[in-house]
Enzyme design. Structure first.
Site, PDB file in Angstrom:
ATOM      1  N   ASP A 152       0.665  -0.814   0.191  1.00  0.00           N
ATOM      2  CA  ASP A 152       0.122   0.027  -0.185  1.00  0.00           C
ATOM      3  C   ASP A 152       0.772   1.362  -0.171  1.00  0.00           C
ATOM      4  O   ASP A 152       0.232   2.455   0.933  1.00  0.00           O
ATOM      5  CB  ASP A 152      -0.621   0.097   1.294  1.00  0.00           C
ATOM      6  CG  ASP A 152      -0.062  -0.504   2.540  1.00  0.00           C
ATOM      7  OD1 ASP A 152       0.882   0.087   2.788  1.00  0.00           O
ATOM      8  OD2 ASP A 152      -1.206  -0.091   3.422  1.00  0.00           O
ATOM      9  N   CYS A 155       4.914  -0.358   2.872  1.00  0.00           N
ATOM     10  CA  CYS A 155       5.325  -1.022   3.341  1.00  0.00           C
ATOM     11  C   CYS A 155       6.313  -1.242   4.419  1.00  0.00           C
ATOM     12  O   CYS A 155       6.622  -2.195   4.973  1.00  0.00           O
ATOM     13  CB  CYS A 155       5.355  -1.971   1.417  1.00  0.00           C
ATOM     14  SG  CYS A 155       6.840  -1.714   0.546  1.00  0.00           S
ATOM     15  N   HIS A 271       9.203  -3.868  -3.161  1.00  0.00           N
ATOM     16  CA  HIS A 271       8.306  -4.507  -2.257  1.00  0.00           C
ATOM     17  C   HIS A 271       8.953  -4.799  -0.885  1.00  0.00           C
ATOM     18  O   HIS A 271       9.898  -5.034  -0.920  1.00  0.00           O
ATOM     19  CB  HIS A 271       7.305  -5.160  -2.125  1.00  0.00           C
ATOM     20  CG  HIS A 271       6.560  -5.572  -1.381  1.00  0.00           C
ATOM     21  ND1 HIS A 271       5.361  -4.772  -0.681  1.00  0.00           N
ATOM     22  CD2 HIS A 271       6.271  -7.272  -0.412  1.00  0.00           C
ATOM     23  CE1 HIS A 271       4.965  -5.036   0.345  1.00  0.00           C
ATOM     24  NE2 HIS A 271       5.069  -6.123   0.584  1.00  0.00           N
TER      25      HIS A 271
END
Length: 291
Positions: A152, A155, A271
């Site tokens: 989102d 992270c 990520h």
């Protein structure tokens, strides 16, 4: 409208309906014969010509019989013209050859793009699986496994939050990161540049960047992690599949917080995930699935 006109109207409507039905039948015949079969295609054209001629002849005979039955009716021609006009108005507009070629090219281009997108997704999925397997092996050696963090934009901060032994909000971590960077501008400013032009950030640009850390869900990177290591006075290690472990804040003598950095975790690309102790019985198991 008198009886002769009424009967003539019904006959013309039937003729138009029969023509439409014949065209639909002909189209079905054409679709059933491969274009590569020249012999069958030639026979098809002969059959089509015969069917159209037979219908035309039959319709002409019916018109002649009608005229014999009702000779001298001057209104019939206008009724016939009106019905023919009505039939044409109900037909879909004819598509020119140029338009058909354009539509065909557009269809082919769309299909090409869809194939390319599918191939790219399969390519990325292959990279993702390989990255997961390598990370699982690295973490297993540390008796750890990956812990999923939502994708989102927060992270990195959520992964840090998950590693801390005390309670703190993501908003607080963002604020403290921005405050530290603003108080130590000279330590961070040389490492920032405009992502579009590549030019060096001005001091005002850097301050705006720090404000965005607080106001938005902007992604964090190594410089934000360095600020956090100073804020928390704790080293942070970042594990990657194809690069050595990065240790940030080595000057602090505490057990490091451990983050996993993934290049192919999701459609957005990079990520951060957290880690947790390897569950009993999980040694030697398959790579953890991500999202």
């Amino acid at each position: 409208m008198d009886d002769s006109q009424s009967e003539h109207s019904r006959m013309m409507r039937r003729h138009n309906r029969e023509k439409k039905e014949l065209q639909a039948r002909i189209q079905g015949m054409k679709n059933s014969v491969p274009k590569s079969d020249k012999k069958k295609r030639k026979q098809l054209l002969l059959d089509v010509a015969r069917l159209e001629a037979e219908m035309e002849q039959r319709h002409q005979q019916e018109l002649e019989k009608f005229q014999e039955k009702f000779p001298g009716n001057s209104n019939l021609d206008s009724v016939t013209e009106d019905l023919a006009k009505m039939d044409l108005e109900n037909q879909p507009p004819r598509v020119s050859r140029a338009q058909r070629r354009r539509e065909r090219r557009a269809t082919l281009e769309r299909e090409r793009q869809e194939r390319a997108a599918k191939a790219e997704m399969e390519h990325m999925a292959s990279f993702r699986r390989e990255e997961e397997e390598k990370l699982a092996t690295i973490l297993e050696a540390k008796n750890l496994e990956m812990k999923d963090i939502p994708t989102d934009g927060h992270c990195m901060y959520r992964a840090i939050q998950d590693q801390l032994v005390f309670s703190v909000t993501v908003e607080s971590l963002r604020c403290r990161t921005a405050e530290y960077m603003q108080k130590h501008v000279d330590d961070f400013l040389p490492f920032f540049s405009d992502p579009e032009t590549g030019g060096a950030y001005t001091r005002d640009d850097f301050m705006s960047y720090c404000e965005n850390i607080v106001r938005s869900a902007s992604w964090g990177g190594q410089l934000e992690l360095r600020a956090l290591s100073h804020v928390l006075k704790t080293p942070i290690e970042v594990i990657q599949a194809d690069s050595p472990v990065i240790i940030i804040g080595e000057e602090y003598n505490k057990k490091p917080l451990t983050l996993v950095y993934l290049h192919y975790a999701c459609n957005l690309g990079e990520h951060y995930n957290s880690v947790k102790p390897l569950e009993a019985g999980a040694v030697g198991g398959g790579a953890p699935r991500l999202f």
